[in-house]
Design a protein around this motif. Structure first.
Motif, PDB file in Angstrom:
ATOM      1  N   GLN A 288       0.815  -1.214   0.000  1.00 21.07           N
ATOM      2  CA  GLN A 288       0.000   0.000   0.000  1.00 21.07           C
ATOM      3  C   GLN A 288       0.849   1.265   0.000  1.00 21.07           C
ATOM      4  N   ALA A 289       1.808   1.343   0.913  1.00 22.99           N
ATOM      5  CA  ALA A 289       2.642   2.544   1.001  1.00 22.99           C
ATOM      6  C   ALA A 289       3.495   2.738  -0.260  1.00 22.99           C
ATOM      7  N   PRO A 290       4.171   1.703  -0.784  1.00 22.92           N
ATOM      8  CA  PRO A 290       4.935   1.905  -2.016  1.00 22.92           C
ATOM      9  C   PRO A 290       4.089   2.382  -3.190  1.00 22.92           C
ATOM     10  N   LEU A 291       2.836   1.886  -3.302  1.00 15.39           N
ATOM     11  CA  LEU A 291       1.971   2.344  -4.385  1.00 15.39           C
ATOM     12  C   LEU A 291       1.729   3.849  -4.278  1.00 15.39           C
ATOM     13  N   SER A 292       1.436   4.313  -3.062  1.00 16.49           N
ATOM     14  CA  SER A 292       1.160   5.733  -2.866  1.00 16.49           C
ATOM     15  C   SER A 292       2.393   6.591  -3.137  1.00 16.49           C
ATOM     16  N   THR A 293       3.536   6.194  -2.577  1.00 19.61           N
ATOM     17  CA  THR A 293       4.735   7.015  -2.756  1.00 19.61           C
ATOM     18  C   THR A 293       5.237   6.979  -4.198  1.00 19.61           C
ATOM     19  N   PHE A 294       5.059   5.857  -4.914  1.00 17.91           N
ATOM     20  CA  PHE A 294       5.438   5.799  -6.325  1.00 17.91           C
ATOM     21  C   PHE A 294       4.593   6.776  -7.132  1.00 17.91           C
ATOM     22  N   ALA A 295       3.285   6.780  -6.875  1.00 16.24           N
ATOM     23  CA  ALA A 295       2.409   7.684  -7.614  1.00 16.24           C
ATOM     24  C   ALA A 295       2.759   9.151  -7.346  1.00 16.24           C
ATOM     25  N   LEU A 357       2.373  -7.188 -14.159  1.00  9.72           N
ATOM     26  CA  LEU A 357       2.177  -6.266 -15.274  1.00  9.72           C
ATOM     27  C   LEU A 357       2.804  -4.899 -15.007  1.00  9.72           C
ATOM     28  N   PHE A 358       3.096  -4.600 -13.738  1.00 11.40           N
ATOM     29  CA  PHE A 358       3.774  -3.341 -13.428  1.00 11.40           C
ATOM     30  C   PHE A 358       5.182  -3.289 -14.017  1.00 11.40           C
ATOM     31  N   LEU A 359       5.795  -4.442 -14.201  1.00 11.27           N
ATOM     32  CA  LEU A 359       7.181  -4.436 -14.698  1.00 11.27           C
ATOM     33  C   LEU A 359       7.295  -3.757 -16.064  1.00 11.27           C
ATOM     34  N   PRO A 360       6.437  -4.100 -17.047  1.00 14.05           N
ATOM     35  CA  PRO A 360       6.525  -3.355 -18.315  1.00 14.05           C
ATOM     36  C   PRO A 360       5.635  -2.114 -18.355  1.00 14.05           C
ATOM     37  N   LEU A 447      10.703  -1.939  -8.306  1.00 11.99           N
ATOM     38  CA  LEU A 447      10.701  -3.173  -9.099  1.00 11.99           C
ATOM     39  C   LEU A 447      10.662  -4.403  -8.189  1.00 11.99           C
ATOM     40  N   THR A 448      11.418  -4.341  -7.095  1.00  7.44           N
ATOM     41  CA  THR A 448      11.413  -5.441  -6.126  1.00  7.44           C
ATOM     42  C   THR A 448      10.020  -5.654  -5.543  1.00  7.44           C
ATOM     43  N   VAL A 449       9.345  -4.564  -5.197  1.00  9.33           N
ATOM     44  CA  VAL A 449       7.984  -4.654  -4.649  1.00  9.33           C
ATOM     45  C   VAL A 449       7.068  -5.388  -5.610  1.00  9.33           C
ATOM     46  N   TRP A 450       7.092  -5.004  -6.877  1.00 15.82           N
ATOM     47  CA  TRP A 450       6.173  -5.604  -7.845  1.00 15.82           C
ATOM     48  C   TRP A 450       6.485  -7.080  -8.090  1.00 15.82           C
ATOM     49  N   VAL A 451       7.759  -7.410  -8.163  1.00 17.59           N
ATOM     50  CA  VAL A 451       8.128  -8.815  -8.394  1.00 17.59           C
ATOM     51  C   VAL A 451       7.722  -9.678  -7.206  1.00 17.59           C
ATOM     52  N   VAL A 452       8.039  -9.226  -5.998  1.00 16.52           N
ATOM     53  CA  VAL A 452       7.722 -10.010  -4.804  1.00 16.52           C
ATOM     54  C   VAL A 452       6.210 -10.206  -4.669  1.00 16.52           C
ATOM     55  N   CYS A 453       5.442  -9.144  -4.877  1.00 15.07           N
ATOM     56  CA  CYS A 453       3.982  -9.248  -4.771  1.00 15.07           C
ATOM     57  C   CYS A 453       3.414 -10.209  -5.825  1.00 15.07           C
ATOM     58  N   GLY A 454       3.926 -10.120  -7.034  1.00 21.34           N
ATOM     59  CA  GLY A 454       3.430 -11.001  -8.092  1.00 21.34           C
ATOM     60  C   GLY A 454       3.768 -12.457  -7.849  1.00 21.34           C
ATOM     61  N   VAL A 455       5.011 -12.722  -7.481  1.00 16.57           N
ATOM     62  CA  VAL A 455       5.446 -14.112  -7.297  1.00 16.57           C
ATOM     63  C   VAL A 455       4.764 -14.759  -6.095  1.00 16.57           C
ATOM     64  N   THR A 456       4.640 -14.030  -4.991  1.00 15.37           N
ATOM     65  CA  THR A 456       4.001 -14.624  -3.809  1.00 15.37           C
ATOM     66  C   THR A 456       2.540 -14.970  -4.092  1.00 15.37           C
ATOM     67  N   ALA A 457       1.856 -14.152  -4.868  1.00 17.48           N
ATOM     68  CA  ALA A 457       0.461 -14.460  -5.214  1.00 17.48           C
ATOM     69  C   ALA A 457       0.378 -15.715  -6.082  1.00 17.48           C
ATOM     70  N   LEU A 458       1.302 -15.877  -7.011  1.00 19.73           N
ATOM     71  CA  LEU A 458       1.307 -17.077  -7.857  1.00 19.73           C
ATOM     72  C   LEU A 458       1.620 -18.326  -7.033  1.00 19.73           C
ATOM     73  N   VAL A 459       2.525 -18.204  -6.063  1.00 20.56           N
ATOM     74  CA  VAL A 459       2.819 -19.327  -5.170  1.00 20.56           C
ATOM     75  C   VAL A 459       1.571 -19.712  -4.374  1.00 20.56           C
ATOM     76  N   ALA A 460       0.799 -18.714  -3.935  1.00 19.51           N
ATOM     77  CA  ALA A 460      -0.435 -18.994  -3.200  1.00 19.51           C
ATOM     78  C   ALA A 460      -1.410 -19.787  -4.061  1.00 19.51           C
ATOM     79  N   ALA A 461      -1.511 -19.431  -5.343  1.00 15.92           N
ATOM     80  CA  ALA A 461      -2.407 -20.164  -6.237  1.00 15.92           C
ATOM     81  C   ALA A 461      -1.989 -21.632  -6.353  1.00 15.92           C
TER      82      ALA A 461
END
Length: 486
Positions: A288-295, A357-360, A447-461
């Motif tokens: 949440q915080a990284p999304l706000s500060t990035f914007a 999808l944030f990566l590109p 970039l680290t935030v987006w990768v970690v969030c994406g990969v952990t969600a896929l692992v959960a699936a």
């Protein structure tokens, strides 16, 4: 005598709890557009905002198991009242300090609101015990509560974003505090207590052991933030915190009425749900915080970010939360068509794909919103589904504990992610593309935030593939009750 599932029955079960979740949503959405303003007010780096989130989440992880157990023992409404009083006191303290230490303490204590949703789901489960289609009622109620939560978050984000551009920060911070005070009286006079309580005594030894373990773990993460990832002592303290969970688990296995029945983690239905909750916490809480500060980061100065105002940032959050409402309301419908397990898997996949999808695609306002819509659909379904799934798969006397554990594990995942993301955003922040004031996070950190969030969600699936096919359904509930009677 059973009752047929209907909108009227559901409305009677939910009652005033929707307003409670609306207030919870306001607290979760209101501050996000102004995190950069809060950082400037306190004189801290953007990366340090993650420590506000991380500290609050870690305290919440300590509070939830205790309050969930106390809810089962003495009444879920009673614990709602107490936790709301504490949240109100902390919220009222925030506007009146510019000290980072005091603000951090009040912000952490405000995190008591995290116990509201699991207590509410446990209360609904308890009150619907004589109704036909109990699992369906709980899933629908969870969907409505999460919709109210996200509606509050949208309202909070939009109002907070608009006010921060026009009013002093002290006045802006007072608004949600007054709403929590109103919420206290709504619970006190409008919510009915659970029909059954288990009684007993709180496992204070277990609570002490798990508190020490989590504090040691958090302390290690703090040392990593201060001294950097190369510090061996910081890693040693982190390892100590993990190791201290062993005596806690051994004590709980021997206790007649444990704080947390650790055997639930070995359940084929509950174990993957708890792990999914932890992995999901990484993105839904830690990002949440990284999304706000990035914007809010100015691309003309730093070479990345969107450079949005407080209100424009709140619009991004608002669209994301509308998607979460949609996902929460669709969950019971889709789960009836596909089974809850498959629906949970699809939701986790949406979260993973959205963040990757944030990566590109991160350079334009529309790209960020599109990504967050995908993330929001999956996140809304998971927020509604996880406590409802835990309630339907838990032992009858552990409903509050099981629903609380989904939030506890989720908040631990979010706290870990907040600390890790804080480290990632801070270290390297003096590299190219960063202004001399050094207040923006590093692009490699985002970039680290987006990768970690994406990969952990896929692992959960993937983890959810190991859940029994008919888990979290009324068929599974009937089979479990028959097994217990036998």
């Amino acid at each position: 005598m059973t009752q047929r599932v209907s909108i009227g029955t559901l409305a009677g079960v939910v009652g005033f709890l929707a307003f409670v979740e609306f207030t919870s949503g306001v607290l979760q959405g209101y501050y996000t557009p102004m995190l950069t303003d809060i950082a400037r007010h306190l004189g801290i780096h953007d990366a340090d905002v993650n420590w506000l989130e991380g500290t609050q989440l870690m305290l919440s992880a300590l509070v939830v198991p205790a309050f969930a157990k106390l809810g089962d023992m003495y009444g879920h409404k009673r614990m709602l009242v107490i936790s709301t009083a504490v949240t109100a006191a902390a919220s009222l303290a925030l506007p009146f300090t510019d000290s980072f230490a005091l603000f951090l303490a009040a912000w952490a204590i405000q995190g008591f609101y995290v116990v509201w949703l699991p207590l509410e789901i446990a209360l609904i489960w308890s009150r619907s015990r004589r109704m036909e289609g109990r699992s369906v009622i709980t899933a629908r109620a969870a969907g409505f509560l999460v919709a109210a939560l996200e509606a509050g978050a949208i309202t909070g984000a939009l109002v907070g974003g608009a006010l921060i551009d026009e009013l002093p920060l002290t006045v802006v911070l007072l608004v949600p505090a007054l709403l929590v005070v109103v919420c206290f009286f709504v619970i006190l006079f409008g919510v009915r207590e659970s029909p059954e309580t288990t009684g007993g005594r709180l496992d204070t030894v277990g609570l002490t052991l798990v508190s020490i373990a989590l504090l040691a773990f958090t302390g290690g993460l703090s040392l990593l933030r201060l001294n950097g990832p190369a510090d061996p002592w910081a890693w040693a303290v982190v390892a100590l915190g993990i190791a201290l969970l062993v005596p806690f688990a051994l004590w709980e296995l021997r206790h007649d009425d444990p704080l947390i029945d650790v055997r639930m983690f070995r359940s084929p239905a509950l174990g993957p749900v708890f792990l999914t909750a932890g992995l999901f916490g990484v993105s839904v809480l830690g990002a949440q915080a990284p999304l706000s500060t990035f914007a809010r980061t100015d691309p003309e100065v730093y070479g990345y970010g969107l450079g949005t105002t407080g209100f424009a940032t709140s619009l991004i959050i608002g669209v994301y939360l509308v998607a979460m409402i949609t996902g929460a309301l669709l969950y019971p419908l889709v789960s009836r068509l596909l089974t809850p397990r498959v629906t949970l898997m699809i939701a986790a996949l949406l979260v993973g794909v959205g963040f990757l999808l944030f990566l590109p695609f991160h350079a334009a306002y529309a790209q960020v919103i599109s990504n967050m819509v995908i993330v929001g659909l999956g996140s809304g379904a998971l927020v509604a589904a996880l406590p409802a799934a835990a309630a339907s798969a838990a032992p009858p006397t552990q409903t509050g504990v099981a629903t609380g554990l989904t939030n506890s594990v989720k908040t631990v995942g979010g706290a870990i992610a907040s600390c890790v993301f804080g480290i990632a955003l801070f270290h390297g922040a003096t590299g190219s593309g960063v202004a001399a004031d050094g207040t923006a996070g590093s692009f490699s950190g985002y970039l680290t935030v987006w990768v970690v969030c994406g990969v952990t969600a896929l692992v959960a699936a993937v983890l959810l593939l190991f859940v029994p096919r008919r888990a979290f359904t009324d068929d599974a509930l009937v089979a479990a009750e028959y097994s217990q009677r036998s």
